[in-house]
Design a protein around this motif. Structure first.
Motif, PDB file in Angstrom:
ATOM      1  N   ALA A   1       4.182 -10.721 -14.660  1.00 17.84           N
ATOM      2  CA  ALA A   1       4.267 -11.600 -13.006  1.00 17.84           C
ATOM      3  C   ALA A   1       2.443 -12.103 -12.429  1.00 17.84           C
ATOM      4  O   ALA A   1       2.801 -12.899 -11.691  1.00 17.84           O
ATOM      5  N   GLY A   2       1.635 -11.530 -13.023  1.00 17.73           N
ATOM      6  CA  GLY A   2       0.254 -11.578 -11.950  1.00 17.73           C
ATOM      7  C   GLY A   2      -0.422 -10.059 -11.927  1.00 17.73           C
ATOM      8  O   GLY A   2      -0.335 -10.012 -12.365  1.00 17.73           O
ATOM      9  N   LEU A   3      -0.735 -10.401 -10.641  1.00 20.84           N
ATOM     10  CA  LEU A   3      -2.002  -8.907 -10.684  1.00 20.84           C
ATOM     11  C   LEU A   3      -1.601  -7.892  -9.668  1.00 20.84           C
ATOM     12  O   LEU A   3      -1.009  -8.074  -7.991  1.00 20.84           O
ATOM     13  N   SER A   4      -1.398  -6.946 -10.422  1.00 20.80           N
ATOM     14  CA  SER A   4      -0.411  -6.212  -9.966  1.00 20.80           C
ATOM     15  C   SER A   4      -1.110  -4.223  -9.501  1.00 20.80           C
ATOM     16  O   SER A   4      -1.993  -4.353  -9.980  1.00 20.80           O
ATOM     17  N   LEU A   5      -0.859  -4.049  -8.429  1.00 21.90           N
ATOM     18  CA  LEU A   5      -1.532  -3.196  -7.342  1.00 21.90           C
ATOM     19  C   LEU A   5      -0.844  -1.854  -6.740  1.00 21.90           C
ATOM     20  O   LEU A   5       0.664  -2.045  -6.706  1.00 21.90           O
ATOM     21  N   GLN A   6      -0.928  -1.386  -7.013  1.00 25.88           N
ATOM     22  CA  GLN A   6       0.183  -0.251  -6.582  1.00 25.88           C
ATOM     23  C   GLN A   6      -1.383   1.212  -6.084  1.00 25.88           C
ATOM     24  O   GLN A   6      -2.315   1.652  -6.103  1.00 25.88           O
ATOM     25  N   LEU A   7      -0.898   1.815  -4.804  1.00 27.17           N
ATOM     26  CA  LEU A   7      -1.546   2.182  -4.123  1.00 27.17           C
ATOM     27  C   LEU A   7      -1.360   3.773  -4.703  1.00 27.17           C
ATOM     28  O   LEU A   7      -0.456   3.778  -5.568  1.00 27.17           O
TER      29      LEU A   7
ATOM     30  N   PHE B   1       1.344   9.620   1.173  1.00 26.31           N
ATOM     31  CA  PHE B   1       2.462  10.421   1.911  1.00 26.31           C
ATOM     32  C   PHE B   1       1.648  10.914   3.070  1.00 26.31           C
ATOM     33  O   PHE B   1       1.462  11.092   4.024  1.00 26.31           O
ATOM     34  N   GLU B   2       0.416  11.562   2.593  1.00 25.29           N
ATOM     35  CA  GLU B   2       0.014  12.603   3.563  1.00 25.29           C
ATOM     36  C   GLU B   2      -0.907  12.051   4.663  1.00 25.29           C
ATOM     37  O   GLU B   2      -0.882  13.036   5.834  1.00 25.29           O
ATOM     38  N   ARG B   3      -1.372  11.152   4.349  1.00 24.53           N
ATOM     39  CA  ARG B   3      -1.744   9.684   5.306  1.00 24.53           C
ATOM     40  C   ARG B   3      -0.878   9.955   6.736  1.00 24.53           C
ATOM     41  O   ARG B   3      -1.394   9.616   7.747  1.00 24.53           O
ATOM     42  N   VAL B   4       0.181   9.194   6.728  1.00 24.43           N
ATOM     43  CA  VAL B   4       1.485   8.717   6.945  1.00 24.43           C
ATOM     44  C   VAL B   4       1.753   9.768   8.185  1.00 24.43           C
ATOM     45  O   VAL B   4       1.627  10.167   9.204  1.00 24.43           O
TER      46      VAL B   4
ATOM     47  N   VAL C   1      -7.183   0.830   5.316  1.00 23.80           N
ATOM     48  CA  VAL C   1      -6.943   0.402   4.210  1.00 23.80           C
ATOM     49  C   VAL C   1      -6.383   1.253   3.414  1.00 23.80           C
ATOM     50  O   VAL C   1      -6.979   2.764   3.060  1.00 23.80           O
ATOM     51  N   ALA C   2      -5.359   0.736   2.764  1.00 24.28           N
ATOM     52  CA  ALA C   2      -4.845   1.882   2.023  1.00 24.28           C
ATOM     53  C   ALA C   2      -4.910   2.116   0.416  1.00 24.28           C
ATOM     54  O   ALA C   2      -5.610   1.915  -0.016  1.00 24.28           O
TER      55      ALA C   2
ATOM     56  N   GLY D   1      -0.654  -4.857   7.631  1.00 20.92           N
ATOM     57  CA  GLY D   1      -1.989  -6.139   7.963  1.00 20.92           C
ATOM     58  C   GLY D   1      -3.108  -5.853   7.284  1.00 20.92           C
ATOM     59  O   GLY D   1      -3.689  -7.044   6.126  1.00 20.92           O
ATOM     60  N   GLU D   2      -3.419  -4.360   7.012  1.00 20.24           N
ATOM     61  CA  GLU D   2      -4.865  -4.310   7.196  1.00 20.24           C
ATOM     62  C   GLU D   2      -5.296  -4.430   5.709  1.00 20.24           C
ATOM     63  O   GLU D   2      -6.762  -5.026   4.849  1.00 20.24           O
ATOM     64  N   THR D   3      -4.082  -3.748   4.467  1.00 16.62           N
ATOM     65  CA  THR D   3      -4.717  -3.461   3.672  1.00 16.62           C
ATOM     66  C   THR D   3      -4.423  -4.873   2.724  1.00 16.62           C
ATOM     67  O   THR D   3      -5.069  -5.393   1.865  1.00 16.62           O
ATOM     68  N   LEU D   4      -3.170  -5.954   3.430  1.00 22.11           N
ATOM     69  CA  LEU D   4      -3.406  -6.970   2.355  1.00 22.11           C
ATOM     70  C   LEU D   4      -4.516  -7.922   3.402  1.00 22.11           C
ATOM     71  O   LEU D   4      -4.511  -8.823   2.182  1.00 22.11           O
TER      72      LEU D   4
END
Length: 540
Positions: free
Chosen positions: A83-89, A95-98, A72-73, A9-12
């Motif tokens: 397809a549009g604006l593509s975003l990758q984390l 992985f480490e944070r979670v 925020v990730a 939710g925070e990231t979106l």
């Protein structure tokens, strides 16, 4: 390293804010084929509505690539695609944070305000179990699940009625429904006096049957509320009985005297009154008319009656037969027999006579029933299929399937423990020493199951009172659907990836980081099952 929990939710929210004023644009990807190249997408059509020709200004692209903020990730890249604006984390960092704070992702994203109180009223529990219809059983399971979700969210919950029938208590224990018991009825003396004052002129001195005090006109109240309130326009009068006043007395008693240990904010305050308390009547659609009568009678007889909402559960239909032909205990016994037969076919022998399997069969039967009853939105009609496929561990949408994968996880960790004790594997290293860059195929499990789970818990505890009128909507189906999808994703991963590899030192790093991921999966799975009153199983 930042310690605040990452949130979908925070990231979106940060992604949408970075694009400037306007409605939400970004969506979270969930499908495997999309997650190969991106985690979030701003669809081209949505961008066209926001920007000329759908072209995002360069400075906004730079801001998105450098996005930061609480929860925020971290972003790896953001680029235009067909397809549009593509975003990758930055997946290794996520992985480490979670996985360095697993317990934090098994609690709601935002706790409720201190002192919030909800009284859940389930009228079906005033009957005996043999009279409990399937539609009424559904209200009981919805109320129990909602109570657990609200309490996990920090809400103070009280359940009414306190059950007096010992047979009903036994049946609720079988169903793993946590409901209070009572031996005494609340006094209805004050309410009786108020009712008699209202009824004096209406009865004209006529002799009434025992237990009946008279008839009270409700039409004025219905008209005062207006059509938007949602009361049935056919409500004109109510037959006031001693039993009806007894029900109201118990509700009033529950509102005025909350247990001191029910919430930290209420400690030492035994008489908390009705202010700030929401009463939710959880009833079947067949019982709604009578509940509306009780609701209006409460308003008529009690000054400053609390805010009341009705959670109406849709009807339950059994495929090929009217639902009224089967009572709740018969339904339980039917499922229990199926579970025993299926286990006998799988393992051989009559395991139903084995004390070690007695509790397992009970849990599997209840899991089957709860996933059937709770996987559909409570307001919708529910269809039950009584075929044996409902209790198969091979089917991917049953409670048995979820419990089977819970047992697979337990077996996996037990196997590691036994191998470690035999000296085949070393003890589990500190999480801070793990190399999370070794995780790749595991992204689906983390991104779709572990990372969004806190937000899911919070949404489950939302009581939607935004619509006008007395009806309320809840999303009690979300936990069941989530657990089924989690089990499907885990099962696919478990069948594809060999977790406990050969005892060779150069393979231990990947094994341990995968086990840490599955620790998080286990924590989330167990928390979700607890929301349903189901214990984890070690074997099936």
């Amino acid at each position: 390293m930042a310690t605040r929990r990452l949130g979908v939710g925070e990231t979106l929210g940060a992604l949408n804010a970075a694009l400037g004023p306007g409605g939400p644009v970004w969506i979270k990807e969930t499908r495997t084929r999309h997650l190969r190249s991106r985690d979030f997408l701003a669809p081209h059509r949505a961008l066209q509505a926001r920007f000329d020709d759908g072209q995002v200004p360069e400075h906004l692209l730079h801001a998105l690539a450098c996005l930061q903020g609480p929860g925020v990730a971290p972003v790896l890249r953001c680029a235009p695609t067909p397809a549009g604006l593509s975003l990758q984390l930055q997946r290794s960092a996520v992985f480490e944070r979670v996985l360095s704070a697993v317990a934090a992702y098994a609690t709601p994203a935002s706790p409720a305000s201190l002192g919030q109180r909800v009284l859940l009223h389930c009228p079906a529990l005033r009957s005996s179990p043999c009279a409990l219809r399937l539609s009424q059983l559904r209200t009981v399971l919805v109320a129990d699940h909602l109570a657990r979700a609200l309490r996990a969210h920090g809400v103070c919950v009280r359940l009414v009625p306190a059950v007096r029938d010992p047979h009903m208590l036994t049946f609720l224990q079988q169903l793993r429904v946590d409901w209070p018991a009572a031996s005494e009825r609340a006094s209805s003396h004050t309410l009786r006096s108020h009712a008699l004052e209202e009824l004096t002129s209406a009865n004209d001195g006529r002799t009434l049957s025992p237990g009946i005090l008279g008839r009270l006109c409700l039409k004025e109240l219905v008209e005062e509320q207006g059509r938007t309130a949602g009361y049935d326009p056919n409500l004109d009068n109510c037959l006031v009985t001693e039993d009806l006043l007894s029900v109201l007395a118990e509700l009033q008693e529950a509102l005025w005297h909350w247990p001191e240990d029910s919430h930290p904010g209420l400690a030492g305050a035994s008489d908390t009154g009705t202010g700030g308390c929401l009463v939710v009547h959880v009833v079947s659609c067949e019982e709604e008319f009578q509940q509306q009568k009780l609701d209006l009678l409460w308003q008529k007889l009690v000054d400053k009656a609390p805010l009341r909402q009705h959670l109406i559960c849709g009807p339950v239909k059994v495929a090929g037969a009217p639902g009224t032909l089967m009572t709740a205990p018969e339904y339980y016994e039917f499922r229990h027999t199926q579970v025993c037969k299926a286990s006998a076919l799988k393992h051989g022998g009559d395991l139903a006579q084995d004390p070690a399997w007695t509790e397992i069969f009970g849990v599997l039967s209840v899991a089957t029933i709860k996933f059937e009853m709770l996987s559909t939105a409570p307001q919708s009609q529910l269809f039950l299929a009584l075929a044996d496929s409902s209790i198969s561990t091979k089917g991917t949408k049953s409670g048995t399937f979820v419990m089977y994968n819970c047992a697979r996880l337990a077996t996996l960790f037990e196997s590691y423990k036994c191998s470690m004790e035999q000296g085949l594997y070393p003890t589990f290293p500190p999480v801070s020493s793990l190399d999370f860059s070794l995780l790749h195929d595991e992204w689906l499990l983390l991104f779709n199951s572990i990372l969004p789970f806190p937000d899911l818990l919070s949404r489950t505890a939302v009581l939607d009172c935004t619509a006008p009128g007395l009806h309320i909507a809840v999303r009690t189906e979300m936990i069941c659907k989530f657990l089924v999808q989690l089990s499907m994703d885990f099962s696919s991963y478990y069948n594809r990836v060999h977790i406990l590899g050969e005892p060779r030192p150069h393979l231990f790093g990947q094994m341990f980081v995968r086990l840490q991921l599955l620790r998080a999966v286990r924590e989330v799975l167990h928390t979700g099952l607890a929301m349903l009153g189901l214990p984890p199983l070690s074997h099936i």
